[in-house]
Write an enzyme that holds these catalytic residues in place. Structure first.
Site, PDB file in Angstrom:
ATOM      1  N   GLY A 261      19.273  39.340  34.512  1.00  0.00           N
ATOM      2  CA  GLY A 261      18.181  39.994  35.217  1.00  0.00           C
ATOM      3  C   GLY A 261      18.400  41.491  35.335  1.00  0.00           C
ATOM      4  O   GLY A 261      17.518  42.291  35.026  1.00  0.00           O
ATOM      5  N   GLU A 298      20.754  44.691  43.286  1.00  0.00           N
ATOM      6  CA  GLU A 298      21.633  45.609  42.537  1.00  0.00           C
ATOM      7  C   GLU A 298      21.990  46.817  43.394  1.00  0.00           C
ATOM      8  O   GLU A 298      23.109  47.316  43.345  1.00  0.00           O
ATOM      9  CB  GLU A 298      20.995  46.034  41.211  1.00  0.00           C
ATOM     10  CG  GLU A 298      20.538  44.888  40.303  1.00  0.00           C
ATOM     11  CD  GLU A 298      21.559  43.788  40.075  1.00  0.00           C
ATOM     12  OE1 GLU A 298      22.767  44.036  40.221  1.00  0.00           O
ATOM     13  OE2 GLU A 298      21.141  42.646  39.763  1.00  0.00           O
TER      14      GLU A 298
END
Ligand code: BES
Ligand code: ZN
Length: 851
Positions: A261, A298
C-alpha cells in the site's frame, strides 16, 4: 527449491560493526545505474576480523578501503554476501557498483514504475542496491546525491532535508541529507518528471514544514484529499501522543507499480497511487477513507518505526501493530467510533482469524521465517493492533499516554524489541503485564466458553478458556485479557458495566442483587480478539436494545449466522430473526452504522465455523435468507432507498456518505429478488450517478442480476475510464468477483485486455487476486478455478515473487475443505511446489499448506 533456509529469532546476534555515516551517489541512466557508496565504519566487537556485508546480485566495479583500491584477494563476493578480510577497527569503504533498475520486476530495491525511478527497501531491498549491513539495528546518517538527465527527471528526491543542487548541462544533481540515524530499510530515492501540490504545516512548537505530494503529471488535482489527510494526521499525533514532525520537509510520491500500500521512508514516503489519488468522479467513499488511514499510518511511523525502530524483523509488530492501532484510533476520532470498530473487527476476522486457523498461523512475534516478505501478515498487523488495544484498555487513556511518553523518551533513536515496549507500558503504569506477554508468543485465536447461572438473586458468570493441548509442539497457556461486559435489566438498562480481567483457565464472577436474570452483553467494543462460545443468548433482545454499538452489531451477526446454519440443515428461516431484522430497518441514528447492522455475514465468516467446507451449500443458504428478507421487507427497503437516494449529489460530508451507504445496502439486499423493478433501479442509478460509489454498486448489482444490461453498462464504464488505471481496477474486480456463469472464461480473456498488465501489482490483485477469492468460481467442482490460479502463481512467481506468494494465500483453507475440493487443490499445490526455481516466498507458503 529445497535449500530454502529458515532464520530463527534465537540466533539473533548484535552487529559486530556500526556504520557512522553513509554517503551515496546515484548516477541514473536509461540502461543501468551506478552507485557509489562511501561508509565510515567502526568495529564494535573487537574479536571479529572480517566484515560481511549483505548484497544481492550486484556487479562490483571498484572497491576501496581507506582510499586504497583493493585487490580481489582481500574480499570475497558471493551471491548474497560480500566479505572483507582483515579489517581495522575504524575505516572507510568506498564501493562502486552497477545495477539495472529497468529490469527489476520484483519491485524491491531500486526499480522503475513507468518512467519514474523509485525504491522499496523494507525489509531487505537495500542489499540489491549496494553492499551494506542491511539489518534494522544498524542505524546510520545518510547523505544522498542523485544525478540524472535534467529533462527526463526534473524532480530528484531523497530522505531528509534538501542540501544542494547543481546544473551539469544535460544532467543535474541534487543532494539530500537526513540528520536522523536510520536503518537502510528506510532509505528512499525518487527521480522523475512529476507533478505536485504543496502546502505547509506549522508544528506545535512553531516549526514550519513544507509538504509536497508528487504524482504523474495531470493527476495533481487528485492529491488534495491526501494532503488534507496528512495535515489531519500531523495534528492528531501532536494532540494524542505529543509527537511532532522533525524535518523541514515531508514528501509523498505516488507510483503505479508498488507491491504494497505504502512505505514510510524517512521524509520521503512512497505510495501505491491507489492510496493517494482520489476525486469524486473516480474514487469511492471507501477509497477516500482508505487514503486517509494509509496516509496517517505512514506518517505515524515517523515516531513508531523510524525514530524508534525494530531490533530485528521478528519485532515487526512493534512498529506495525502499534502503528495500525494508532491509525485505527485516528480514523475513529475523525469519523465514527462504532463504524470504525466494526470495520476493523470485520477485517480482523476475515483475514486474521482465517490465517490463525490455517497451517500458516504464527504468533504476532514469529520465531522463524524463510522469507521475511511473507510476514507482513494480518496477524502481525491486525492482531498486533488488537494486542496494543488491550494494553490501552488495561491501562486506561491516561496511563497509556504516560507509558507511550516513557517509551518515546527512553528509546528514541534506538532499535528495540517488543519486550522494551512492554517494559515502558508496565513501568509507567504500574500494571503488571508479565502474564500478558503470552499474546506475543502463542498463535491461534483463543476461545472462551461462557456459562451463566442465576440463583437467589446472584448472577454467576463462568468463563473457561478452551486451550488446545499443543500448537506447534508447545503446550498452550491461558491468556490474560480485558473483557468488557455489561448486565442489562429487562428494560435494557445497564445495571452493571465492568472490565473483567480474565487470566485463569477457568474462573467465575459473581454479581448480586437481581430480581430477574439479567441479560449479558459480552466482549463489548470487542475488547479482546477472541471467539466467544455461548450456548444461548438473547440475540434478538441485544439486537434491539444493547447500548453498545459493537455488541448490537455482533448479536445481529451471530443470529444471522445461526439462521443460515439452520437453513443449511434444511430448516425454514427463523421468524424471530426476520422480526429482529425488521426492527433494525426501523432504527434511527447514524446511517453508516445502520448499513453495517443490516449486512449479512460474509461467506468467509460462515465457513470459519465449519469443517469439510462446501461453498455451494453456504452460498445457497445465504441466498435463501437474502431472498427471504428482501421479499419480506421489500417496501421498507424500497422506502429506505428512495429517501436516501439523492441523484446528482456528490457531497463528501459524513451525512452524504452515510446516505449512500444505507441506500446502497438496501439496493444490494433487494437485488436478491432479481425483479425487473430492482434491476431498473440499479440501471437508473448507474445512469444518473455522479459518484464512483453509486456507479460501482449499480454495476455490481447489474453484473449479478441482468447480463444484458450489465454488458451495456460495463462497456460504457470501460470506454469512459479506460485511461484511468485506478478505475479500471474496479472494472476488473467486478468481473472477477461475479457469480455469473462463465466468469473464469471472462477473467482469462481479460488478461489480454489492452489495460491489463501482469507487471502491475494492482491489476493482478484486482483480476487474479479477486478471482482467487471468488468462492463460487475458484472452488468450482471441475477444478478449473484452482488450475487457473496455480498457473498464474507459477507464471507470476518468475516476475514478482512477493506478488505470487500473496496469491498463494487463496489456498490457505485447503485443510478445511471437503474431500473432493481438497484433492483437486492438492494436485495444484503439488504442481506449484515442484516448479523449477520457485521463489522462497511461494515455497514457504505452499510447503506450510501442504504439511
Ligand atoms: N512498512 C509498511 C510497508 C511495507 C510492507 C513494506 C511490507 C515492505 C513490506 C507500511 O507501513 C505498511 O504497513 N503499509 C500497509 C498499509 C497500512 C495502512 C497497514 C500496506 O502497505 O499494506
Ligand atoms: Zn506500517
Amino acid at each position: 527449491m529445497s535449500e530454502a533456509q529458515a532464520i530463527y529469532l534465537k540466533d539473533y546476534k548484535a552487529p559486530a560493526f556500526s556504520i557512522e555515516d553513509v554517503n551515496l551517489r546515484f548516477e541514473l541512466f536509461e540502461e543501468y545505474a551506478l552507485v557509489t557508496n562511501v561508509m565510515n565504519i567502526q568495529k564494535v566487537d573487537t574479536g571479529v576480523q572480517e566484515l560481511s556485508l549483505h548484497c544481492r546480485d550486484l556487479e562490483l566495479l571498484e572497491f576501496w578501503i581507506n582510499d586504497l583500491k583493493l585487490q580481489d584477494t582481500r574480499y570475497v563476493l558471493e551471491e548474497e554476501k560480500l566479505t572483507i578480510l582483515n579489517v581495522p577497527s575504524v575505516f572507510s569503504i568506498k564501493i562502486i557498483n552497477k545495477i539495472y533498475p529497468q529490469n527489476n520486476t520484483e519491485l524491491e530495491g531500486l526499480y522503475k514504475s513507468g518512467s519514474i525511478f523509485c525504491t522499496q527497501n523494507e525489509p531487505e531491498g537495500f542489499r540489491s542496491i549496494t553492499p551494506y549491513l542491511d539489518r534494522p539495528d544498524v542505524m546510520s546518517v545518510f547523505t544522498t546525491t542523485i544525478v540524472a538527465d535534467k529533462e527526463k527527471y526534473p524532480v530528484l528526491l531523497g530522505n531528509g532535508n534538501k542540501k544542494e543542487s547543481f546544473d551539469l548541462g544535460k544532467r543535474h544533481s541534487v543532494t539530500w541529507h537526513d540528520p536522523h540515524p536510520k536503518p537502510s530499510y528506510l532509505f528512499a530515492l525518487v527521480a522523475g518528471d512529476l507533478g505536485s501540490i504543496s502546502d505547509e504545516y506549522i508544528t506545535a512548537s512553531g516549526e514550519n514544514v513544507e509538504l509536497n505530494i508528487y504524482c504523474d503529471l495531470g493527476n495533481e488535482s487528485k492529491c488534495h484529499h491526501a494532503m488534507k489527510s496528512l495535515k489531519e494526521a500531523m495534528l492528531w499525533d501532536e494532540e494524542k501522543y505529543g509527537r511532532e514532525y522533525d524535518l523541514e520537509i515531508y514528501n509523498i510520491v505516488a507510483v503505479d507499480s508498488f507491491n504494497m500500500g505504502a512505505m514510510e521512508n524517512k521524509g520521503l514516503n512512497i505510495f501505491n497511487s491507489a492510496y493517494v489519488l482520489a476525486d469524486e468522479d473516480s474514487a469511492s467513499d471507501a477509497n477516500f477513507m482508505g487514503i486517509q488511514s494509509v496516509i496517517a499510518h505512514e506518517y505515524f511511523h515517523n515516531w513508531t518505526g523510524n525514530r524508534i525502530t525494530c531490533r530485528d524483523w521478528f519485532q515487526l509488530t512493534l512498529k506495525e501493530g502499534l502503528t495500525v492501532f494508532r491509525d485505527q484510533c485516528f480514523s475513529a476520532d475523525l469519523n465514527s467510533q462504532e463504524v470504525q470498530r466494526i470495520e476493523d473487527v470485520k477485517s480482523l476476522r476475515e483475514r486474521q482469524f482465517v490465517e490463525d486457523a490455517s497451517p500458516t498461523a504464527h504468533p504476532i512475534q514469529p520465531k522463524s521465517y524463510i522469507s521475511m516478505n511473507n510476514f507482513y501478515t494480518a496477524t502481525v498487523y491486525e492482531k498486533g493492533a488488537e494486542v496494543i488495544r488491550m494494553i490501552h484498555t488495561l491501562l486506561g487513556e491516561e496511563l497509556y499516554r504516560k507509558a507511550t511518553d516513557l517509551y518515546f523518551e527512553t528509546f528514541d533513536g534506538q532499535a528495540v524489541t517488543t519486550k522494551d515496549f512492554l517494559w515502558a507500558m508496565s513501568s509507567a503504569s504500574g500494571v503488571d503485564l508479565s502474564a500478558f506477554e503470552l499474546w506475543y508468543h502463542q498463535s491461534g485465536t483463543p476461545k472462551l466458553k461462557v456459562e451463566e447461572k442465576f440463583e437467589n438473586g446472584v448472577y454467576t458468570l463462568t468463563l473457561t478458556q478452551v486451550i488446545p493441548n499443543t500448537v506447534e509442539g508447545r503446550a498452550q497457556k491461558p491468556y490474560f485479557f480485558p473483557l468488557k461486559i455489561a448486565l442489562l435489566d429487562e428494560d435494557a438498562k445497564e445495571v452493571v458495566t465492568e472490565t473483567l480481567k480474565v487470566s485463569k483457565e477457568s474462573e467465575s464472577f459473581h454479581f448480586e442483587g437481581f430480581n430477574l436474570k439479567p441479560v449479558l452483553s459480552i466482549n463489548r467494543d470487542f475488547s479482546a480478539p477472541i471467539i466467544i462460545e455461548q450456548e444461548y443468548n438473547n440475540f434478538a433482545f441485544l439486537m434491539k436494545h444493547d447500548t453498545n454499538g459493537f455488541v448490537k452489531y455482533e448479536a445481529a451477526q451471530i443470529f444471522a449466522i445461526e439462521t443460515i446454519e439452520a437453513i443449511m440443515r434444511g430448516e425454514e428461516v427463523n421468524p424471530r430473526f426476520s422480526e429482529a431484522y425488521g426492527h433494525l430497518l426501523d432504527l434511527e441514528g447514524d446511517l453508516s452504522y445502520k448499513a453495517l447492522l443490516l449486512e449479512l455475514p460474509t461467506v468467509s465468516t460462515l465457513m470459519q465455523r465449519m469443517s469439510d467446507i462446501d461453498f455451494d451449500v453456504i452460498y445457497e443458504a445465504k441466498e435463501k435468507l437474502s431472498q427471504h428478507l428482501a421479499q419480506n421487507f421489500q417496501e421498507k427497503l424500497l422506502a429506505i432507498y428512495e429517501v436516501n437516494h439523492e441523484p446528482g449529489s456528490f457531497g463528501m460530508d459524513a451525512l452524504a456518505i452515510s446516505k449512500r451507504a444505507i441506500k446502497n445496502r438496501a439496493l444490494k439486499i433487494l437485488s436478491a429478488l432479481e425483479t425487473r423493478d430492482v434491476i431498473e433501479i440499479a440501471k437508473r442509478q448507474y445512469e444518473e450517478s455522479v459518484t464512483m460509489t453509486d456507479r460501482v454498486v449499480a454495476l455490481d448489482v447489474l453484473e449479478n442480476t441482468d447480463p444484458e444490461y450489465a454488458e451495456v453498462t460495463l462497456a460504457d464504464f470501460y470506454s469512459k475510464y479506460k485511461k484511468q488505471t485506478l478505475v479500471m481496477n474496479k472494472y476488473f474486480s467486478i468481473l472477477a468477483a461475479s457469480h455469473r456463469e462463465g466468469t473464469l472464461d471472462r477473467v482469462m480473456a481479460l488478461q489480454n485486455d489492452a489495460v491489463y498488465d501482469e507487471k502491475v501489482p494492482n491489476l493482478v490483485r484486482s483480476l487474479i487476486g479477486v478471482f482467487a477469492r471468488n468462492y463460487k468460481h475458484f472452488h468450482a467442482k471441475n477444478g478449473y478455478g484452482y488450475k487457473f490460479v496455480a498457473d498464474k502463481i507459477i507464471e507470476i512467481d518468475k516476475i514478482n515473487p512477493q506478488m505470487a506468494s500473496g496469491l498463494c494465500g487463496a489456498f490457505k483453507i485447503y485443510n478445511k475443505m471437503n474431500e473432493k475440493n481438497k484433492s483437486m487443490m492438492k494436485v495444484e499445490l503439488s504442481r506449484i511446489i515442484s516448479t523449477h526455481e520457485l521463489s522462497k516466498n511461494s515455497f514457504e507458503i505452499i510447503s506450510k499448506i501442504l504439511k
